[in-house]
Design a protein around this motif. Structure first.
Motif, PDB file in Angstrom:
ATOM      1  N   PRO A  77      -7.138   8.231   2.564  1.00 55.80           N
ATOM      2  CA  PRO A  77      -7.701   6.925   2.251  1.00 55.80           C
ATOM      3  C   PRO A  77      -7.353   5.940   3.373  1.00 55.80           C
ATOM      4  CG  PRO A  77      -6.628   7.857   0.319  1.00 55.80           C
ATOM      5  CD  PRO A  77      -6.289   8.755   1.479  1.00 55.80           C
ATOM      6  N   ALA A  78      -8.264   5.065   3.681  1.00 55.69           N
ATOM      7  CA  ALA A  78      -8.044   4.149   4.809  1.00 55.69           C
ATOM      8  C   ALA A  78      -6.766   3.345   4.642  1.00 55.69           C
ATOM      9  CB  ALA A  78      -9.250   3.215   4.957  1.00 55.69           C
ATOM     10  N   SER A  79      -6.455   2.965   3.399  1.00 56.30           N
ATOM     11  CA  SER A  79      -5.260   2.149   3.158  1.00 56.30           C
ATOM     12  C   SER A  79      -3.963   2.925   3.375  1.00 56.30           C
ATOM     13  CB  SER A  79      -5.296   1.588   1.736  1.00 56.30           C
ATOM     14  OG  SER A  79      -5.377   2.642   0.797  1.00 56.30           O
ATOM     15  N   ASP A  80      -4.048   4.269   3.377  1.00 58.92           N
ATOM     16  CA  ASP A  80      -2.832   5.088   3.513  1.00 58.92           C
ATOM     17  C   ASP A  80      -2.673   5.676   4.913  1.00 58.92           C
ATOM     18  OD1 ASP A  80      -2.433   4.629   0.848  1.00 58.92           O
ATOM     19  OD2 ASP A  80      -3.235   6.571   0.195  1.00 58.92           O
ATOM     20  N   LEU A  81      -3.581   5.367   5.815  1.00 56.93           N
ATOM     21  CA  LEU A  81      -3.639   6.080   7.089  1.00 56.93           C
ATOM     22  C   LEU A  81      -2.330   6.010   7.869  1.00 56.93           C
ATOM     23  CD1 LEU A  81      -5.743   7.684   8.739  1.00 56.93           C
ATOM     24  CD2 LEU A  81      -6.162   5.590  10.036  1.00 56.93           C
ATOM     25  N   ALA A  82      -1.672   4.862   7.831  1.00 57.54           N
ATOM     26  CA  ALA A  82      -0.470   4.680   8.650  1.00 57.54           C
ATOM     27  C   ALA A  82       0.803   5.194   7.985  1.00 57.54           C
ATOM     28  CB  ALA A  82      -0.310   3.200   8.988  1.00 57.54           C
ATOM     29  N   ARG A  83       0.728   5.667   6.736  1.00 57.41           N
ATOM     30  CA  ARG A  83       1.953   6.028   6.016  1.00 57.41           C
ATOM     31  C   ARG A  83       2.499   7.386   6.429  1.00 57.41           C
ATOM     32  NH1 ARG A  83       0.209   3.916  -0.053  1.00 57.41           N
ATOM     33  NH2 ARG A  83      -0.037   1.709   0.537  1.00 57.41           N
ATOM     34  N   SER A  84       1.633   8.378   6.553  1.00 55.05           N
ATOM     35  CA  SER A  84       2.094   9.710   6.967  1.00 55.05           C
ATOM     36  C   SER A  84       1.066  10.323   7.902  1.00 55.05           C
ATOM     37  CB  SER A  84       2.306  10.601   5.733  1.00 55.05           C
ATOM     38  OG  SER A  84       1.116  10.673   4.967  1.00 55.05           O
ATOM     39  N   ALA A 118     -12.528   1.052  11.397  1.00 55.78           N
ATOM     40  CA  ALA A 118     -12.472   2.170  10.454  1.00 55.78           C
ATOM     41  C   ALA A 118     -11.654   1.814   9.215  1.00 55.78           C
ATOM     42  CB  ALA A 118     -11.893   3.399  11.143  1.00 55.78           C
ATOM     43  N   THR A 119     -10.465   1.259   9.417  1.00 55.47           N
ATOM     44  CA  THR A 119      -9.606   0.953   8.275  1.00 55.47           C
ATOM     45  C   THR A 119     -10.113  -0.245   7.481  1.00 55.47           C
ATOM     46  OG1 THR A 119      -8.167  -0.356   9.736  1.00 55.47           O
ATOM     47  CG2 THR A 119      -7.548   1.936   9.338  1.00 55.47           C
ATOM     48  N   ALA A 120     -10.947  -1.093   8.124  1.00 59.44           N
ATOM     49  CA  ALA A 120     -11.453  -2.272   7.434  1.00 59.44           C
ATOM     50  C   ALA A 120     -12.624  -1.952   6.516  1.00 59.44           C
ATOM     51  CB  ALA A 120     -11.881  -3.334   8.457  1.00 59.44           C
ATOM     52  N   VAL A 121     -13.503  -1.028   6.915  1.00 55.58           N
ATOM     53  CA  VAL A 121     -14.732  -0.819   6.150  1.00 55.58           C
ATOM     54  C   VAL A 121     -14.773   0.491   5.381  1.00 55.58           C
ATOM     55  CG1 VAL A 121     -15.987  -2.187   7.846  1.00 55.58           C
ATOM     56  CG2 VAL A 121     -16.060   0.305   8.003  1.00 55.58           C
ATOM     57  N   GLY A 139     -11.070  -8.178   9.437  1.00 59.06           N
ATOM     58  CA  GLY A 139     -12.007  -9.053   8.754  1.00 59.06           C
ATOM     59  C   GLY A 139     -13.385  -8.499   8.590  1.00 59.06           C
ATOM     60  N   LEU A 140     -13.576  -7.185   8.763  1.00 55.42           N
ATOM     61  CA  LEU A 140     -14.909  -6.622   8.672  1.00 55.42           C
ATOM     62  C   LEU A 140     -15.116  -5.832   7.389  1.00 55.42           C
ATOM     63  CD1 LEU A 140     -15.468  -5.335  12.301  1.00 55.42           C
ATOM     64  CD2 LEU A 140     -16.306  -7.437  11.269  1.00 55.42           C
TER      65      LEU A 140
END
Length: 558
Positions: free
Chosen positions: A233-240, A213-216, A554-555
């Motif tokens: 956004p996938a790039s922000d998922l782990a922040r909050s 999910a976070t890769a694509v 890597g996907l």
């Protein structure tokens, strides 16, 4: 902004009054990818079914559901049929269950075009071009083949080609890589990314794989109990993260830690007896290469042996031969000292061994409830009728299914729930050997962890031997004492799990390890290296392309 999908305050209620979706809001623009993640039973697949108009007519659907600006109207069969032909394409989780096994690949790919009035020859040309677009070799010859002649990875790409026949505004990919090995996962998702870019479609990716999910994805929506509890956004998922998202992230992180053993496990005591032996086994279906070529392995009582390899490597064929569901052309097969074939009615498994199949949609009787499926197995084990219901509930609870699911049939269960029914059914006969053919591939990370804990407990308490057919090195690293690597029907490497994982000797094993998401290889690089190996080259002689610049995996789309 042109919206490929719009869901607003979407609510779905069953005929019995159970609310499955509770005010879901979701938008996907053309060219955008949104991944929907969440625990098994959270409503992920249900959300995608709304967009396809695939819910039972007796269910109540409230709110807005539009695809490419066109309302989804299940009450109007003509409008719904036109929508499916022109605006939305589905890549199913289990393509083998979704296709007619009696029809060729060409029939499958030209059916929609013929429905639109396209000439047969023109439709065939278009089908050939689509097969080439998704990266399948010899597309013209492939049109004449049947689904059973294709590996899982190939059939998944055929399903993608079928979804593209109408040049849809929205692509729905429902767990498209759940049952595939790591190399085929990369190839399928690379094909999905290329197709999405070329057709300008929005992509709804339903998955339990947070790495994927976070890769694509551009955005990730987290569902829990029928509600969207988090969207970022996938790039922000782990922040909050929302607490549900945090639990999924923690489980995914734990899976990475379990993926490969860090040191060699303590050697088990020599097995009291050799429970399963395959020696020099061959099986040929008449394809370009035999399904199995001189394959050998042994499983001792209480041991756990994993068989890994790419799609089409012969893993499932080996499992079926080990359980007597299929016969070897030549070689020795022994289970508990006797040959697990002959002397039995057709389809009956040998005493002491039970199989959990990869695809519960095909292995479970659609007419039976979860409880009835397990009760039938208990009947075969000669458990008194008066005890079967309580024993069935105990087994279902042991695999993490509550009493509220007892009366549901397979179509009313999520993929993960249905697979756990299959595991409970197999355990009902108290086997000495449990053969698991990708048995956890359909489960979300939380459910997978629960089932793995169950299997570890069973192995310890019942001295249960296991033959694990898996592409998931997390499962292998956690449960297996030994690993056997299959490639094109041959055993290319075998040994203790830590030794094979940390000190592989075969190029193909190294390539499987390179394909793990944390190693960051691009899908096109993995495909190039795979083709080189299959062409006879040494991996050491293959020029190294650049790895992914993204740490998530890597996907990602190139």
């Amino acid at each position: 902004m042109s919206l490929a999908l719009q869901l607003r305050d979407l609510r779905v209620t069953t005929e019995a009054g159970t609310e499955l979706l509770r005010g879901v809001d979701l938008e996907i623009a053309r060219g955008e990818t949104v991944a929907v993640v969440g625990p098994s039973g959270a409503g992920k697949t249900m959300t995608s079914r709304v967009a396809l108009g695939l819910l039972p007519r007796a269910w109540r659907v409230e709110g807005v559901a539009q695809v490419d600006g066109r309302p989804v109207r299940p009450e109007d069969p003509g409008a719904l049929r036109a929508l499916r032909l022109d605006s939305v394409g589905l890549v199913p989780q289990q393509p083998r269950a979704a296709v007619n096994p009696l029809r060729t690949i060409g029939d499958l790919l030209t059916e929609a075009a013929r429905e639109r009035g396209t000439a047969r020859a023109t439709a065939a040309v278009r089908a050939t071009a689509l097969l080439d677009e998704v990266g399948l070799p010899e597309p013209e010859a492939l049109l004449r083949r049947y689904p059973h002649e294709l590996s899982g990875g190939m059939l998944q790409r055929v399903a993608l080609a079928a979804a593209l026949t109408g040049d849809p505004a929205l692509l729905i990919a429902d767990e498209p890589t759940a049952a595939l090995d790591v190399l085929s996962q990369a190839e399928v998702m690379a094909a999905v990314g290329r197709a999405q870019r070329e057709h300008g479609a929005g992509l709804l990716l339903v998955t339990h794989d947070l790495d994927l999910a976070t890769a694509v994805a551009d955005h990730v929506a987290v569902l829990d109990a029928g509600r969207v509890v988090d969207r970022q956004p996938a790039s922000d998922l782990a922040r909050s993260p929302h607490p549900v998202t945090r639990a999924l992230l923690e489980t995914a992180a734990a899976a990475h830690l379990d993926r490969v053993p860090t040191e060699a496990p303590a050697r088990r005591a020599p097995a009291r007896e050799r429970l399963l032996l395959l020696d020099g086994v061959w099986r040929d279906y008449g394809g370009p290469v035999p399904a199995l070529r001189d394959a050998s392995l042994a499983v001792g009582a209480g041991d756990s042996v994993a068989v890994v390899g790419g799609s089409g490597s012969g893993k499932s064929t080996l499992a079926r031969i080990a359980t007597g569901l299929e016969s070897a052309d030549r070689g020795t097969v022994s289970l508990g000292g006797s040959t697990p074939t002959r002397r039995r009615r057709r389809g009956q498994q040998p005493a002491g061994a039970q199989m959990v199949f990869q695809d519960p949609a095909l292995s479970l009787d659609p007419r039976l409830t979860a409880s009835a499926a397990v009760e039938r197995a208990l009947g075969a084990a000669r458990v008194p009728r008066a005890e079967r219901r309580s024993r069935a509930r105990t087994l279902l609870a042991a695999v993490g299914l509550g009493a509220e699911l007892d009366a549901r049939r397979p179509r009313q269960l999520s993929g993960g729930q249905a697979q756990r029914v299959s595991i409970a059914r197999a355990l009902a006969l108290e086997p000495r050997l449990l053969v698991l053919d990708e048995a956890t591939s359909a489960l979300d990370p939380v459910s997978r962890a629960q089932v793995l804990e169950l299997l570890e407990s069973l192995r310890a308490s019942q001295d249960l031997a296991m033959l694990l057919i898996s592409h998931d090195l997390g499962v292998v690293g956690r449960l297996a004492d030994e690993v056997v690597v299959l490639h094109r029907g041959s055993v290319v490497e075998a040994g203790q799990t830590a030794q094979v994982v940390h000190r592989p000797t075969a190029d193909y094993t190294r390539l499987l390890l390179d394909a793990l998401p944390e190693h960051g290889w691009r899908p096109d690089e993995l495909a190039r290296r795979r083709r080189a190996i299959e062409g006879g080259a040494s991996l050491a002689d293959v020029p190294v392309g650049r790895a992914s610049e993204h740490g998530a995996g890597g996907l990602q789309r190139a």
